[in-house]
Design an enzyme around this catalytic site. Structure first.
Site, short mmCIF file in Angstrom:
data_model
loop_
_atom_site.label_atom_id
_atom_site.label_comp_id
_atom_site.label_asym_id
_atom_site.label_seq_id
_atom_site.Cartn_x
_atom_site.Cartn_y
_atom_site.Cartn_z
N TYR A 143 0.81 -1.18 0.04
CA TYR A 143 0.13 0.01 -0.03
C TYR A 143 0.98 1.41 0.01
O TYR A 143 1.72 1.31 0.72
CB TYR A 143 -0.94 -0.18 1.55
CG TYR A 143 -1.74 1.33 1.51
CD1 TYR A 143 -2.95 1.44 0.60
CD2 TYR A 143 -1.12 2.03 2.57
CE1 TYR A 143 -3.60 2.56 0.85
CE2 TYR A 143 -2.01 3.40 2.74
CZ TYR A 143 -3.29 3.54 1.80
OH TYR A 143 -3.86 4.55 2.04
N ASP A 238 9.38 2.53 -1.08
CA ASP A 238 8.59 3.12 -0.04
C ASP A 238 8.85 2.77 1.22
O ASP A 238 8.62 1.71 1.69
CB ASP A 238 7.13 2.80 -0.33
CG ASP A 238 5.88 3.48 0.34
OD1 ASP A 238 6.26 4.12 1.27
OD2 ASP A 238 4.89 3.13 0.15
N LYS A 266 5.92 9.13 8.47
CA LYS A 266 5.76 8.72 9.89
C LYS A 266 6.94 9.33 11.15
O LYS A 266 6.89 10.17 11.57
CB LYS A 266 5.49 7.28 9.83
CG LYS A 266 4.31 6.74 8.98
CD LYS A 266 4.07 5.52 9.35
CE LYS A 266 2.75 4.84 8.30
NZ LYS A 266 1.61 5.32 8.54
N1 HOZ Z 1 -2.37 3.94 6.56
C1 HOZ Z 1 -2.60 3.21 8.19
C2 HOZ Z 1 -2.80 1.93 7.91
N2 HOZ Z 1 -1.85 1.25 7.17
C3 HOZ Z 1 -3.85 3.79 8.99
C4 HOZ Z 1 -3.38 5.22 9.19
C5 HOZ Z 1 -4.58 5.73 10.46
O1 HOZ Z 1 -5.79 5.34 10.42
O2 HOZ Z 1 -3.82 6.44 11.01
#
Ligand code: HOZ
Length: 427
Positions: A143, A238, A266
């Protein structure tokens, strides 16, 4: 007694689709009421009923030094007192760019953005702009945020282009995206043989964290590097999730492979919105204002966010930081695996640095298909039993977990004790 979480969830659903601002938070996959978080400290957070949980999502990665670390909070407070946003360059942006280039040697130049989605979307545009090619390759189960070209699942056959995974993404937008199997080096060879000189970029999570944790094999990444070099294709790692998580220099340091472009997020924001893409200077030279690939953002390089990120990047460089983080994460996964075995539950686990995967499967998965074959119902039961015992895991069987530097032995032991009770409920 009515739970404040229930009340807030009911209210939230009146004004926000599904009651949440990011789908996985809604607990749809595991069922039940999402916890509304009021505060966090170290390895813990508290919900609206003032229940404390040991937190294993760490804001989905950023909270590597633990929640509300005093050094990070002080840096944020100091920066905020000087002003929240200027829309003009700051010294902090220069310093964090220098720090990122120092820590990730494949990054010679870097551009700051505000989210991982922006970072990968911009990296893709850069690859297309620099190569003059349209086609891109991604892998099933990876993803990369929610840009149109990346919300794609595999088509009906190996060399057919993908199908959108979201309504609102026109078929036309994804007709250039080829989706291949993760860890299948031969398939990648075949794709390049067929159309290598038309492929702008290959984008990959070198340690995947969005289909639970799945590590790439060295052979898979080495083949990718070789083919990209041979065909003049841009290799994009990524590392939004695994960067500064699996090792100080990210997965590329662990595997000793240099991508052309890296997407980060992050940890580099330490809990505030900072992400970045960067890499070879000749490629980055295609970005506006130097070149013709456009990208911009009002809050890019925001001074308060950059202060949180910079102080976090300093803390993770303290001697022994990654050794301790890796040891604690392994203790957790080994302890959970032993508890599952005692209870007779089919289970396996994997850990790399401060990231981990828990699978209700006999062996650690190596692809999207093997992850999907794990027992989701058992995970959901385990998730709720752990939640009841005060341990907050990712509310989905298909997400990685995160340990922070504040998860000490007592916290890990308390988690394993909770897991013994949770596994016992599964048999
Ligand atoms: N993109 C995150 C899951 N792989 C979720 C991010 C969130 O809900 O804070």
């Amino acid at each position: 007694m009515i739970s404040n979480n229930d009340t807030l969830f009911a209210r939230a659903q009146l004004t926000t689709p599904g009651g949440v601002n990011s789908p996985v938070r809604a607990f749809r996959s595991v069922g039940g009421t999402p916890r509304f978080i009021t505060r966090a400290e170290g390895p813990y957070f508290w919900d609206a009923d003032d229940r404390r949980y040991i937190d294993y999502i760490g804001s989905w990665g950023p909270a590597i030094v633990g929640h509300a670390h005093p050094t990070v909070i002080k840096a944020v407070q100091d920066a905020a007192a000087r002003g929240l946003s200027f829309g003009a360059p700051t010294q902090g942006e220069v310093e964090i760019a220098e720090e990122i280039c120092k820590l990730v040697p494949s990054i010679e130049q870097v551009r700051l953005v505000s989210s991982g989605t922006e970072a990968t979307m911009s990296a893709l545009r850069l690859a297309r702009g620099a190569t003059g090619r349209d086609k891109i390759v991604k892998f099933e189960g990876c993803y990369h945020g929610h840009a149109d070209s990346l919300l794609v699942k595999a088509g009906s056959g190996l060399l057919t282009f993908g199908n959108p995974t979201s309504a609102g993404v026109p078929e036309d937008f994804v007709k250039h995206t080829l989706v291949l199997d993760y860890n299948n080096a031969q398939q990648l060879e075949d794709a390049f043989k067929d159309m290598g000189d038309q492929i702008a970029c290959v984008i990959v999570e070198p340690v995947a964290g969005n289909m639970n944790l799945v590590r790439a094999t060295p052979e898979f990444l080495q083949t990718m590097r070789r083919l990209c070099t041979q065909y003049g294709t841009v290799l994009i790692f990524d590392e939004v999730m695994c960067g500064f998580r699996v090792a100080l220099g990210g997965a590329q340091a662990l595997y000793d492979i240099k991508p052309d472009i890296t997407a980060l997020g992050k940890v580099i924001g330490g809990g505030l919105p900072v992400a970045a893409f960067g890499g070879r200077a000749d490629l980055m030279g295609h970005m506006a204002p130097l070149g013709s690939v456009y990208q911009a953002g009002t809050l890019s390089g925001n001074p308060v966010a950059v202060a949180a990120g910079m102080s976090t990047l300093k803390l993770i460089q303290e001697p022994g930081f990654y050794t301790r983080l890796g040891t604690q994460t392994s203790k957790l996964v080994n302890g959970l695996s032993a508890a599952a075995k005692e209870a007779g539950v089919t289970f396996s686990g994997d850990a790399i640095g401060g990231m981990f995967g828990l699978y209700f499967a006999a062996a650690v998965p190596d692809s999207y298909a093997t992850v999907m074959a794990s027992n989701k119902d058992l995970f959901n039961k385990f998730f709720h039993a752990m939640l009841d015992a005060g341990v907050y895991l990712a509310p989905s069987a298909f997400e990685a977990g995160f340990v922070s530097a504040q998860h000490d032995d007592a916290v890990i032991e308390a988690t394993i004790a909770a897991a013994r009770g949770a596994f016992a409920q599964l048999v």
